[in-house]
Enzyme design. Structure first.
Site, PDB file in Angstrom:
ATOM      1  N   THR A  46       0.960  -1.431  -0.251  1.00  4.96           N
ATOM      2  CA  THR A  46       0.123   0.117  -0.296  1.00  4.96           C
ATOM      3  C   THR A  46       0.999   0.907  -0.065  1.00  4.96           C
ATOM      4  OG1 THR A  46      -1.314  -1.503   1.332  1.00  4.96           O
ATOM      5  CG2 THR A  46      -2.603   0.996   1.062  1.00  4.96           C
ATOM      6  N   THR A  47       1.910   1.501   0.285  1.00  8.23           N
ATOM      7  CA  THR A  47       2.685   2.275   1.071  1.00  8.23           C
ATOM      8  C   THR A  47       3.158   2.470  -0.183  1.00  8.23           C
ATOM      9  OG1 THR A  47       3.192   1.684   3.296  1.00  8.23           O
ATOM     10  CG2 THR A  47       4.835   3.121   2.604  1.00  8.23           C
ATOM     11  N   TYR A 137      -2.345 -10.861   2.821  1.00  6.42           N
ATOM     12  CA  TYR A 137      -2.540  -9.214   3.483  1.00  6.42           C
ATOM     13  C   TYR A 137      -3.513  -9.114   3.874  1.00  6.42           C
ATOM     14  CZ  TYR A 137      -1.158  -4.006   3.035  1.00  6.42           C
ATOM     15  OH  TYR A 137      -0.783  -3.069   3.706  1.00  6.42           O
ATOM     16  N   LYS A 167       0.225 -10.716   7.470  1.00  5.88           N
ATOM     17  CA  LYS A 167       0.248  -9.076   7.799  1.00  5.88           C
ATOM     18  C   LYS A 167      -0.930  -8.725   8.203  1.00  5.88           C
ATOM     19  CE  LYS A 167       2.017  -4.840   6.467  1.00  5.88           C
ATOM     20  NZ  LYS A 167       0.494  -3.808   6.266  1.00  5.88           N
ATOM     21  N   GLY A 192       0.485  -4.695  11.043  1.00  7.26           N
ATOM     22  CA  GLY A 192       0.903  -3.866  10.403  1.00  7.26           C
ATOM     23  C   GLY A 192       0.201  -2.268  10.767  1.00  7.26           C
ATOM     24  N   ASP A 194       0.953   0.751  12.909  1.00  8.24           N
ATOM     25  CA  ASP A 194       1.960   1.579  13.169  1.00  8.24           C
ATOM     26  C   ASP A 194       1.425   2.979  15.017  1.00  8.24           C
ATOM     27  OD1 ASP A 194       3.254   1.306  10.907  1.00  8.24           O
ATOM     28  OD2 ASP A 194       3.913   2.988  10.680  1.00  8.24           O
ATOM     29  N   GLU A 195       0.552   2.983  14.569  1.00  4.88           N
ATOM     30  CA  GLU A 195      -0.754   3.681  15.669  1.00  4.88           C
ATOM     31  C   GLU A 195      -0.325   3.015  16.760  1.00  4.88           C
ATOM     32  OE1 GLU A 195      -2.900   5.049  11.999  1.00  4.88           O
ATOM     33  OE2 GLU A 195      -1.124   2.909  12.554  1.00  4.88           O
ATOM     34  N   SER A 211       4.528   1.682   7.394  1.00  3.14           N
ATOM     35  CA  SER A 211       5.215   3.177   6.360  1.00  3.14           C
ATOM     36  C   SER A 211       6.236   3.119   7.302  1.00  3.14           C
ATOM     37  CB  SER A 211       4.337   3.592   6.217  1.00  3.14           C
ATOM     38  OG  SER A 211       3.483   4.429   6.910  1.00  3.14           O
TER      39      SER A 211
END
Length: 276
Positions: A46-47, A137, A167, A192, A194-195, A211
């Site tokens: 995606t990134t 994913y 993922k 997957g 980050d937050e 990302s």
């Protein structure tokens, strides 16, 4: 079987001012990520703006990163596509160039139906390279394909011989925890979001793809180190800084903001391709 652990950047696709892929910076980009402590890289996810790239462009980007990495860390190539022939071509190409593993998000427009439909699609996508470790994913916020990952893993493991893990890019930490509880040691259950890295670690994550690990690796490594040391206050502080960073970038367009962060760090990856 390839094992993915640690912090794994989902790389941005370098582009020039006209929006064409720009592979001349891949070597420096890869060296920077490895020096920062990347446990591997994911290409054309995606990134990496995979829906905006053609199949030949994705193949060129994947080949450039595999060559630049030169076996120093594992390279996962995302091969998911809305057209099955395109996905199969990407799978075959990933094997040809020596990628360590592949990953695939499901089609996001004409979607497979239910667990059985997704597994059938995965079987077809992986068929050109059945020996290559495969990661499903799971990103329902983007793909629109809502599945219970525990049910998926229970049904997929007997049918997908190359299944190496998933993922998990979703907020359902209860579901994620149960996947780890049942499949840890047999499959890689990669996180997957980050937050939510800290909560992901709490419930057992040993690897994470994101990302933010492109441009804020020191922050997330500090978070992980603090967690392992039992310093939850420091880990929470790092996590909150990460959340604020993501929120800030989102106000400017997250993909554009991410590429701008890389430029601030001395690596010009261009702008996102239209429509972003």
């Amino acid at each position: 079987m390839t094992e993915l652990t640690g912090l794994i950047p989902a790389v941005l696709t370098p582009m020039d001012a006209d929006g064409a892929i720009a592979l001349d910076v891949v070597g420096a980009y890869t060296d920077r990520l490895i020096a920062a402590g990347a446990g591997g890289i994911l290409v054309c996810g995606t990134t990496g703006e995979f829906p905006s790239l053609t199949i030949p462009e994705r193949q060129a980007v994947a080949a450039a990163f595999v060559e630049a990495t030169a076996g120093r860390v594992p390279v996962a190539v995302h091969v998911g596509a809305n057209d099955l022939p395109g996905a199969q071509a990407l799978t075959a190409h990933a094997a040809e160039i020596g990628a360590d593993c592949i990953a695939a998000a499901p089609p996001c427009f004409l979607q497979p139906s239910g667990v059985d439909g997704v597994i059938d699609w995965c079987e077809r996508v992986t068929a050109p390279a059945p020996e290559l470790p495969f990661y499903y994913y799971h990103i329902p916020s983007m793909s629109g394909v809502e599945l219970d990952m525990l049910a998926f893993l229970r049904a997929a493991q007997p049918r997908l011989g190359s299944l190496a893990g998933i993922k998990f890019t979703h907020e359902a930490l209860d579901e994620y925890a149960m996947c780890i509880d049942e499949f840890a040691g047999r499959l890689d259950i990669l996180f997957g979001r980050d937050e939510l890295l800290l909560p992901g670690l709490v419930v057992g994550a040993t690897g994470a793809i994101g990302s933010g690990y492109n441009f804020a690796m020191p922050l997330y490594r500090a978070l992980w180190t603090a967690f392992e040391a039992g310093d939850l206050a420091a880990a929470r502080t790092c996590q909150c800084v990460g959340i604020e960073l993501i929120g800030t970038l989102a106000r400017y367009g997250y993909f554009a903001g991410s590429k701008h962060c890389m430029k601030l760090l001395g690596l010009d990856l261009g702008q996102p391709r239209a429509p972003l």
